[in-house]
Scaffold this active site. Structure first.
Site, mmCIF file in Angstrom:
data_model
loop_
_atom_site.group_PDB
_atom_site.id
_atom_site.type_symbol
_atom_site.label_atom_id
_atom_site.label_comp_id
_atom_site.label_asym_id
_atom_site.label_seq_id
_atom_site.Cartn_x
_atom_site.Cartn_y
_atom_site.Cartn_z
ATOM 1 N N LYS A 24 0.824 -1.219 0.000
ATOM 2 C CA LYS A 24 0.000 0.000 0.000
ATOM 3 C C LYS A 24 0.851 1.259 0.000
ATOM 4 C CE LYS A 24 -1.635 1.940 3.955
ATOM 5 N NZ LYS A 24 -1.525 3.401 4.116
ATOM 6 N N ASN A 25 1.824 1.309 0.912
ATOM 7 C CA ASN A 25 2.556 2.570 1.060
ATOM 8 C C ASN A 25 3.494 2.849 -0.112
ATOM 9 O OD1 ASN A 25 1.135 3.169 3.310
ATOM 10 N ND2 ASN A 25 2.694 2.499 4.768
ATOM 11 N N CYS A 120 -5.094 13.239 12.493
ATOM 12 C CA CYS A 120 -5.971 12.099 12.250
ATOM 13 C C CYS A 120 -6.018 11.249 13.512
ATOM 14 C CB CYS A 120 -5.542 11.311 11.026
ATOM 15 S SG CYS A 120 -4.111 10.303 11.312
ATOM 16 N N ARG A 125 -0.301 15.003 12.084
ATOM 17 C CA ARG A 125 0.432 14.552 10.897
ATOM 18 C C ARG A 125 0.908 15.779 10.115
ATOM 19 N NH1 ARG A 125 -1.607 9.233 9.303
ATOM 20 N NH2 ARG A 125 0.129 9.150 7.849
ATOM 21 N N PRO A 126 1.783 16.599 10.693
ATOM 22 C CA PRO A 126 2.217 17.802 9.972
ATOM 23 C C PRO A 126 3.052 17.449 8.743
ATOM 24 C CG PRO A 126 3.506 17.522 11.970
ATOM 25 C CD PRO A 126 2.485 16.427 11.976
ATOM 26 N N ILE A 127 3.155 18.393 7.790
ATOM 27 C CA ILE A 127 4.009 18.144 6.619
ATOM 28 C C ILE A 127 5.020 19.288 6.456
ATOM 29 C CG2 ILE A 127 2.384 16.642 5.389
ATOM 30 C CD1 ILE A 127 1.802 19.117 3.562
ATOM 31 N N ASP A 128 5.423 19.865 7.588
ATOM 32 C CA ASP A 128 6.369 20.992 7.528
ATOM 33 C C ASP A 128 7.694 20.609 6.861
ATOM 34 O OD1 ASP A 128 6.313 19.479 10.081
ATOM 35 O OD2 ASP A 128 8.178 20.542 10.452
ATOM 36 N N GLN A 129 8.131 19.357 7.040
ATOM 37 C CA GLN A 129 9.413 18.945 6.432
ATOM 38 C C GLN A 129 9.290 18.818 4.914
ATOM 39 O OE1 GLN A 129 12.268 18.725 8.481
ATOM 40 N NE2 GLN A 129 10.706 19.672 9.760
ATOM 41 N N ASP A 309 3.393 0.673 12.284
ATOM 42 C CA ASP A 309 2.186 0.093 11.664
ATOM 43 C C ASP A 309 1.908 -1.333 12.140
ATOM 44 O OD1 ASP A 309 2.013 2.455 10.319
ATOM 45 O OD2 ASP A 309 2.709 1.672 8.403
ATOM 46 N N ILE A 331 6.561 6.966 17.253
ATOM 47 C CA ILE A 331 6.365 7.660 15.971
ATOM 48 C C ILE A 331 5.115 8.552 16.012
ATOM 49 C CG2 ILE A 331 6.184 7.388 13.456
ATOM 50 C CD1 ILE A 331 8.819 6.229 14.612
ATOM 51 N N ARG A 401 -9.126 0.329 3.447
ATOM 52 C CA ARG A 401 -8.172 1.299 2.905
ATOM 53 C C ARG A 401 -6.845 0.632 2.565
ATOM 54 N NH1 ARG A 401 -6.238 5.411 6.546
ATOM 55 N NH2 ARG A 401 -4.684 5.213 4.934
HETATM 56 C C1 EPZ Z 1 4.034 6.890 6.544
HETATM 57 O O1 EPZ Z 1 3.292 7.992 7.018
HETATM 58 C C2 EPZ Z 1 3.056 5.771 6.316
HETATM 59 N N1 EPZ Z 1 2.092 6.198 5.320
HETATM 60 C C3 EPZ Z 1 2.386 5.420 7.631
HETATM 61 O O2 EPZ Z 1 1.534 4.317 7.404
HETATM 62 C C4 EPZ Z 1 3.451 5.016 8.639
HETATM 63 O O3 EPZ Z 1 2.840 4.798 9.890
HETATM 64 C C5 EPZ Z 1 4.485 6.123 8.774
HETATM 65 O O4 EPZ Z 1 5.016 6.462 7.466
HETATM 66 C C6 EPZ Z 1 5.657 5.754 9.665
HETATM 67 O O5 EPZ Z 1 6.276 4.612 9.167
HETATM 68 C C7 EPZ Z 1 2.424 6.138 4.036
HETATM 69 O O6 EPZ Z 1 3.521 5.734 3.654
HETATM 70 C C8 EPZ Z 1 1.387 6.548 3.084
HETATM 71 P P1 EPZ Z 1 6.189 10.126 8.648
HETATM 72 P P2 EPZ Z 1 3.945 9.449 7.033
HETATM 73 O O7 EPZ Z 1 6.253 11.348 7.835
HETATM 74 O O8 EPZ Z 1 4.796 9.596 5.825
HETATM 75 C C9 EPZ Z 1 6.288 13.572 12.012
HETATM 76 C C10 EPZ Z 1 -0.417 3.067 7.704
HETATM 77 O O9 EPZ Z 1 -1.115 2.621 8.662
HETATM 78 N N2 EPZ Z 1 6.400 14.523 10.895
HETATM 79 O O10 EPZ Z 1 7.322 9.178 8.603
HETATM 80 O O11 EPZ Z 1 2.864 10.413 7.277
HETATM 81 C C11 EPZ Z 1 4.921 12.901 12.074
HETATM 82 O O12 EPZ Z 1 3.990 13.667 12.759
HETATM 83 C C12 EPZ Z 1 0.136 4.444 7.741
HETATM 84 O O13 EPZ Z 1 -0.198 2.409 6.687
HETATM 85 C C13 EPZ Z 1 6.547 15.868 11.150
HETATM 86 O O14 EPZ Z 1 6.567 16.316 12.292
HETATM 87 O O15 EPZ Z 1 4.856 9.334 8.334
HETATM 88 C C14 EPZ Z 1 5.265 11.604 12.772
HETATM 89 O O16 EPZ Z 1 5.269 11.814 14.149
HETATM 90 C C15 EPZ Z 1 -0.264 5.222 8.921
HETATM 91 N N3 EPZ Z 1 6.684 16.722 10.081
HETATM 92 C C16 EPZ Z 1 6.683 11.296 12.300
HETATM 93 O O17 EPZ Z 1 7.205 12.540 11.827
HETATM 94 C C17 EPZ Z 1 6.669 16.274 8.801
HETATM 95 O O18 EPZ Z 1 6.783 17.111 7.881
HETATM 96 C C18 EPZ Z 1 6.806 10.266 11.203
HETATM 97 O O19 EPZ Z 1 5.906 10.582 10.138
HETATM 98 C C19 EPZ Z 1 6.503 14.919 8.553
HETATM 99 C C20 EPZ Z 1 6.364 14.043 9.622
#
Ligand code: EPZ
Length: 422
Positions: A24-25, A120, A125-129, A309, A331, A401
């Site tokens: 999926k991912n 969520c 789930r911020p995307i600042d990075q 996950d 995480i 999903r």
């Molecule tokens: C991916 O989410 C996966 N989703 C998630 O799978 C998975 O749990 C997660 O990676 C961790 O492995 C997809 O690949 C589509 P992150 P993602 O950015 O990319 C923080 C599932 O059940 N962060 O690695 O959103 C964030 O809040 C899902 O299949 C920032 O602060 O995860 C989190 O605490 C759920 N700023 C941590 O980093 C940012 O800009 C890791 O998030 C980005 C992230």
């Protein structure tokens, strides 16, 4: 629309072989990456899941021609007809990974408007990075109106230092960098298998990505990406893990075919520690479990650590292990809601912020429970398979999903599982 619930009568030992679906991912990253190709792309081994359906809707909304055969798992994407660079809110709210359309659209068309994801059920789930990375590459990004409004006629490579390891941020910056002028270096990059798969897909289209799978990734952008041959996505690491856990949970004997055992090391190590038997071959894993399981302690970490996950399904298994297990969720800030549901099934759990302490009980019992997110749903399925009596899981749309035909696969292994409409 009628509400669907999953009914599981627990206590059946799972036995036999099952094939894992495509990841999926990976799928939700590679489908938007197809926007980068000048020529039509063929993607194979895609899972027939709701997140892929939403990805198809998104591409079609943007104007791409998409042929999607869900039974064969094959999709052809022709992005030459895209005539829109704005993703609507209703599609974004149905799939977290819609942020990847920022990197892909910006790289190909010089602009992207994508609503900001909110929090969520598993936390913020911020995307600042992601945004920081786009800015390093020269994009002007405005986020004041609740959406990411990014523009840049020609992105230029640069050095992106991630403040934390982020899967989504790493992939999004790779997508944007694929057509940037010069080289982009991502430091403190994520190393998950789907990062490597996305890099391989970009390379198959002529991009030059090096270092994926390590914490420094270099992307040399190219003017044009061209898909030359069909690309098959890797098997789903989390589905593999869920099936491994379900096998152990029912004291079963299950062989999961078509998986990549090296992706599963963190889980395999914990299952062995609990007393299950795990045998790996090139592309299959057999999990067998006879006696009682021992309690274990683990912390979720970025790859190759224990994946967040799988924390949820694993915690279900720990509910009946002998002794006290401790889980630290590093995480996401709120990923224990499924445990509160499992208390209805007799689980003994205490939660202190990001730590869950589980005291094993000898038996869970069936109850009506509610899934709060995808992996919470998977955890409740594992709990239902172990429990005495019938478990009724609502909010099954979360499970759809990300798991392809989960109940058919479990039923083929001997589970008593079905779906009812209300
Ligand atoms: C991916 O989410 C996966 N989703 C998630 O799978 C998975 O749990 C997660 O990676 C961790 O492995 C997809 O690949 C589509 P992150 P993602 O950015 O990319 C923080 C599932 O059940 N962060 O690695 O959103 C964030 O809040 C899902 O299949 C920032 O602060 O995860 C989190 O605490 C759920 N700023 C941590 O980093 C940012 O800009 C890791 O998030 C980005 C992230």
């Amino acid at each position: 629309m009628a509400e669907e619930r999953m009914l599981i009568t627990g206590g059946q030992r799972l036995e036999g072989t099952v094939r894992v679906s495509g990841g999926k991912n990976t799928a939700v990253a590679i489908i938007p990456a197809a926007i980068l190709s000048q020529t039509p792309c063929v993607i194979e081994n895609l899972p027939n899941i709701e997140d892929v359906n939403v990805s198809v809707e998104t591409l079609r909304y943007l104007g791409a021609k998409v042929d999607w055969d869900p039974d064969a798992g094959v999709m052809q994407v022709d992005s030459s007809t895209i005539n829109c660079t704005e993703v609507p809110l209703d599609l974004c709210s149905r799939m977290r990974a819609s942020s990847y359309y920022i990197g892909a659209l910006l790289a190909r068309f010089g602009e992207a408007k994508v609503p900001l994801p909110g929090g969520c059920n598993i936390g913020r789930r911020p995307i600042d990075q992601h945004i920081k990375g786009m800015r390093v590459l020269g994009a002007q990004v405005d986020t004041t109106a609740g959406l990411v409004d990014a523009k840049c006629a020609q992105l230029t490579g640069g050095d992106v230092f991630m403040d934390m390891v982020t899967v989504g941020g790493t992939i999004n910056v790779m997508l944007a960098a694929a057509r940037a002028e010069g080289t982009t270096t991502i430091y403190n990059a994520a190393k998950e298998p789907h990062i490597v798969d996305t890099a391989n897909f970009l390379n198959s289209m002529g991009c030059k990505v090096k270092g994926a799978g390590t914490d420094v990734i270099r992307v040399r952008g190219v003017k044009e990406l061209r898909a030359r041959r069909p690309y098959a996505v890797i098997p789903d690491q989390i589905e593999t893990g869920t099936l491994m856990i379900a096998a152990a949970a029912t004291h079963g004997d299950v062989t999961i075919n078509g998986c990549i055992p090296t992706h599963m090391e963190a889980l395999t190590a914990k299952l062995l520690e609990m007393g299950a038997r795990v045998d790996e071959r090139d592309d299959s894993i057999r999990v067998r479990s006879m006696g009682a399981h021992r309690a274990v302690t683990f912390k979720t970490q970025v790859y190759p650590g224990f994946p967040t996950d799988l924390q949820q399904p694993m915690s279900a298994l720990l509910c009946t292990a002998t002794g006290t297990s401790t889980i630290v969720e590093n995480i996401f800030e709120s990923r224990f809601r499924h445990l509160m549901e499992m208390e209805r099934m007799g689980a003994r759990v205490r939660i202190f912020d990001r730590t869950a302490v589980i005291e094993g009980v000898s038996q869970l019992h069936g109850a009506a429970v509610e899934a709060s997110d995808l992996r919470a749903g998977a955890a409740l399925v594992v709990a239902g398979l172990m429990a005495q009596g019938t478990t009724e899981i609502s909010n099954t749309h979360f499970i759809d999903r990300g798991y392809e035909h989960l109940e058919d696969k479990l039923a083929s292994l001997g589970a008593k599982i079905s779906r009812v409409k209300y």
